[in-house]
Structure formats: C-alpha cells, structure tokens
Design an enzyme around this catalytic site. Sequence first.
Site, PDB file in Angstrom:
ATOM      1  N   CYS A  62      42.478  29.930  45.173  1.00  0.00           N
ATOM      2  CA  CYS A  62      43.798  30.445  45.519  1.00  0.00           C
ATOM      3  C   CYS A  62      44.867  29.349  45.352  1.00  0.00           C
ATOM      4  CB  CYS A  62      43.802  31.032  46.933  1.00  0.00           C
ATOM      5  SG  CYS A  62      45.210  32.107  47.267  1.00  0.00           S
ATOM      6  N   HIS A  65      39.316  34.889  46.224  1.00  0.00           N
ATOM      7  CA  HIS A  65      38.587  34.194  47.290  1.00  0.00           C
ATOM      8  C   HIS A  65      37.105  34.571  47.224  1.00  0.00           C
ATOM      9  CE1 HIS A  65      41.965  32.570  49.780  1.00  0.00           C
ATOM     10  NE2 HIS A  65      42.629  33.505  49.121  1.00  0.00           N
ATOM     11  N   GLU A  86      34.626  33.327  48.571  1.00  0.00           N
ATOM     12  CA  GLU A  86      33.871  33.101  49.815  1.00  0.00           C
ATOM     13  C   GLU A  86      33.659  34.374  50.619  1.00  0.00           C
ATOM     14  OE1 GLU A  86      38.224  31.997  50.921  1.00  0.00           O
ATOM     15  OE2 GLU A  86      36.901  31.964  49.177  1.00  0.00           O
TER      16      GLU A  86
END
Length: 610
Positions: A402, A531, A533
């Site tokens: 990001c 993202h 994650e």
Amino acid sequence: MSNMKYILVTGGVISGVGKGVIASSFGTILKSCGIEVTSIKIDPYINLDAGTFSPYEHGEVYVLDDGGEVDLDLGNYERFLNITLHRDNNITTGKIYKMVIDKERRGDYLGKTVQVVPHITDAIQEWVERVAQVPVSDTKKIPQICIVELGGTIGDIESMAFVEAFRQFQFRAKRENFCVAHVSLIPQPRSTGEPKTKPTQSSVRELRGLGLSPDFIVCRSENPIIQSVKEKISNFCHVAPEQVICIPDLSSIYKVPVLMESHGIVEYLNERLQLGIKSLPRRHMKQWIDLSDKIDNLRHEVCIALVGKYTRLEDAYASVIKSLQHAANTVGFKVTVLFIEASNLEREMLSEDPVAYHEAWKQLCKSDGVIVPGGFGKRGIEGKIEASRWCRENGKPYLGICLGFQASVIEFSRNVLNLQDAHTTECEPNTLNPVIIDMPEHNTGDMGGTMRLGKRTTVFKETSNNSKIKRLYYGKDRIEERHRHRYEVNPKYIIELEKAGLVFVGVDTDAERMEILELENHPYYVAVQFHPEYLSRPMAPSPPFMGLILAAKDILKSYLARGCKLSPRESDYYDSEDDDYGITAKHLPISQITNESDSSAYSSSTNIVD
C-alpha cells in the site's frame, strides 16, 4: 425463530483479556466436530465502523471482502475458522442507533416514543438473528452455531444496551439454544505469586445481576492455576468445576483451542445446546495439535525489519506479523521482527537524535529482509522512502504494501528518474511531480468509507510471465486481493518509470491502476497496492510474504525453479506426505485453508498488523 444456537462471549476485570481468541477457539473446536459456525463481534463504541480509527486506538483496521472496515478480531475469526465474514458481522453502537434513528425519521414507529428498551434492544436482537443466518463460506451452508463476542468488560456504560438485549434474547432463543462464556483475568501479584479470584467473583456477580448466568468461566492467567483455585472459583461463582476453564499464557496461539478442547467442552456443549453429536470425527483436533507442535520445534530463524509509523503498538500491524509468521513457519523458520520507527531513518533525525538514527539504520542493515507496510499521513514517509532506496541499491529483499508501494514509486522517481521533488499529493499537494495522486471517485471530502475497499481483481500483464511474483502466485493470470487505499500511481509517469526499469507486472481489470511492481535484476524487490496480509493463512501463506521470506534466506531461486515447491531439506517442517496440513499447504488455494489468530495475551512471540 429457527433452532440456531448461540454462544455469547463476555469479558470481565480488564479489556484485552483475550475474548477474541477464546471465541475463535470455541468455533475451531465446533468446526472440528463438523458443525458450521459463524461469528459476530460487537463493539460498543459509537463509530459506525473502525475505518477512521488511528491504529493506536484499537490496533489495525481489518478489511473484509465486501469492503467492510472492522475490528481486528474478525481477522481472528476468519483465520481460525477459514470463513469469509461480512461487514454486518461487526456490530457497533453507531450502526444500531443509526438504523433506529433512520427508521424513526421514516415514521416506522408510528409516532411512538423511541427508547433504548424496547427499540434499541430489539434492533440488536434482530440484527444478530439476521446475520447468524448468512452463509459464511463457499459451501453456502447456513451456520448451525453463531458465536457472539461482546467487546469491552461487563459493567461498562457503553455496553449496557447490548447486555440487556442478550438478557432478553436468551428467552427468545430458548435455553437449549443459548449459553454464555465469561472470560476473566486471574491476577497473580508478584509479591506473593498467589492467584487472586476476587476480581472474577465480582465480575461474575455483576454479570448475574444484569440477568446473564455464565455456563463457562474462562480464567486467563500468566501461569497455570492449581486445582484448589479452580474449585474456589466454582464454589463462589455458582458453576460446576468442569465449567471452569483455565488458560494460562501459552507458547503458541494454536494451543488455545487444543487446551480448551481437553477440558471436555465438546461433551458439555453437546448436552447443553443439544447439538446431537453422536461421535467425534477421526483425528479430531489433530491438525491443531500438529500445527502447534511444529511451531514449537522450529530450529532456524529469519530476521525481518518492519519500517512503520505505528511501531509503539504491536497490534497496529497484527495481520502483517501473522503473515510473516505463516510464511516463515511454512519454510521452517521462526521469524524475528525488528520494529523500526520510519521517522528515525530520516536524515533530519541525525541532528535531532543521532542515537535513534544510527540504531534504526543498524537494525535495518542487520535484517535479512525488509517490509514497508501501509499507513496514512506525512509522518515517517521520508523514512519509508529511504528504506526502499537502501533495499533497491543494496539488493536487500523488500516487500512494500500500500503506502510502501507508493513509497517505492516516489523513491525510484527521485533517484533514478531524477525528479527530485517527486511526491504524493497526500503529503505535498502542490508538488511539481505528483507521481502518486488521489483517485477522483474517492475524493469526496469525507473520511469514513470513501477509499477503494474490499476484494478486487488484479490482472498480470502478458509480459510478466517470468516475474517472480507471478510465479509465486502459481502462474495465475489474475488474482483477487483486498484493498484499502485512496491514492494511486499517476498514469502520466508510468511509461517513463517502466522504461527506467520499474516494471508494473499487475494492473486492475481496466489496466488503468497499477497494482504490483517489481524490479528486475534484484533478489526480491516487490511492492503491491493491495493488502495481501488479510488473506494469509497459517497453512496457506500469502505469496508476496512467502517470496520475502524465501529471498531473505536465499532460497527463492531454487523454490521457483521447482515450480513453487520446497525441497526435502527446506520442508523438514512437515512430517510426511500423510500430514494433512503439509498437503493442504502445498495443494489448496488460499481461500480454502484454515487460519489462526493472534493475541499478545496468549503468546510471547511478536505480533502486529497494518
């Protein structure tokens, strides 16, 4: 009302006692019995959602497929239970009051006085009942049990309406469909080392006074609690000894559901909620036992530097840290995360605090790899840019996420294209070279819910077949990942950047927005606008994180040459081919793998999120 079963998880004594992990563990145990489970998190704050919070308030903001910005506990649920939740699975006081006020403005209450009881409490019950019926995974099956976690502690003014709603709801659902688990702290003062039960007694007494009687009392403590203390809690809190579950701090978060299951929870819930479980599946809970044992026996270490701006609070980067652990554990490494305050890498810090400056650079230099996660605002941006420059010039494995992606573009523009004033309009609105600009459709003036949010498709360019990141994604032409951003690469600079060697290998479906960049002739220099994650799982690590860990240990090249398979030496983490988790990790897509959750309340290992 259907025969949906509900488990309400409340907390006492202190907040942050670990209700999210306990709630997730209840779900994990029930799923291992073949029961479909869903989860709801209730946050008593008035905010509509978590999107406008500073990470220092409640930790990371977790983003769902549908773009919901929610509490990080929903990340726990998704990872533990391998389910996909929705924005309505996170209830806030703000959402409930807004819904009731909107109905009042439309005249739905026919001129009646609108009050907390019954209108707010009814709205809460109806919301829970409705969301509990929503399918949570690709199977489209209706859940059989809904686990509801009530945030905060019993006695908080903010949560009173919710407690009253569930006092009423237990009769609406009927006793055989509703039970309560109360999570409380058993402090152990260092002066005596003796466990103190009075805070738990007071908390349970208050819960009972509000009309809810706990079926389980889950006692959290630093060290194991002896049987006599457990019996004391049983006597003074009006529950049987088998209904008192003691969870001390454990070496691995994965041991929590295993330890809870060993207390006979399945047998009790089967009788209490009339679940109809005849016999437990073969190898019941084995995968969780294997997983925790494997992590306990990791023999090697990998050191990753995290350059962020919220490093004073670990939970600000919870999903990022868990993703690093997922990838490292899969390869057979224990990950050590070095938290570096981004502003300490900036040249101005050399005169302001030379000790902090040199220590930050020392940490960066001794790491095996570097990750620059997301964030907002001007503070620390120059430090992130410096970190990405150092990694690019020195061949250090690097992953930008990001804002880290945007910092990489700014750095390259300044130091390779010689656009010295290149910047993002977020930090420098009047820069002459705005290489990062805000997206027009999201520039509404409001802060909440106006970003590009949720799961979006990223398409790999036809020219990217040899890129490391595409190969890490198993050569797929397109992938889906979750986004949360308001700024993008300025299209005017893309051709110039690519000519100079910064290759954008992934774009959005309209080929207008840059999603993934990669440097050629570098061990591993990858940055992504999304993202990754949020979709990482313990047995299905996110490919960008996997690449970083492999490159940090100099085994990425051989891993890619084998078609993204670990060699026997690298996969000694797995026992054998008959290990369910080993097979799962190698052969199933990310969306179909179980995941775990993290809470610093349970593990001494490092945890943090972006």
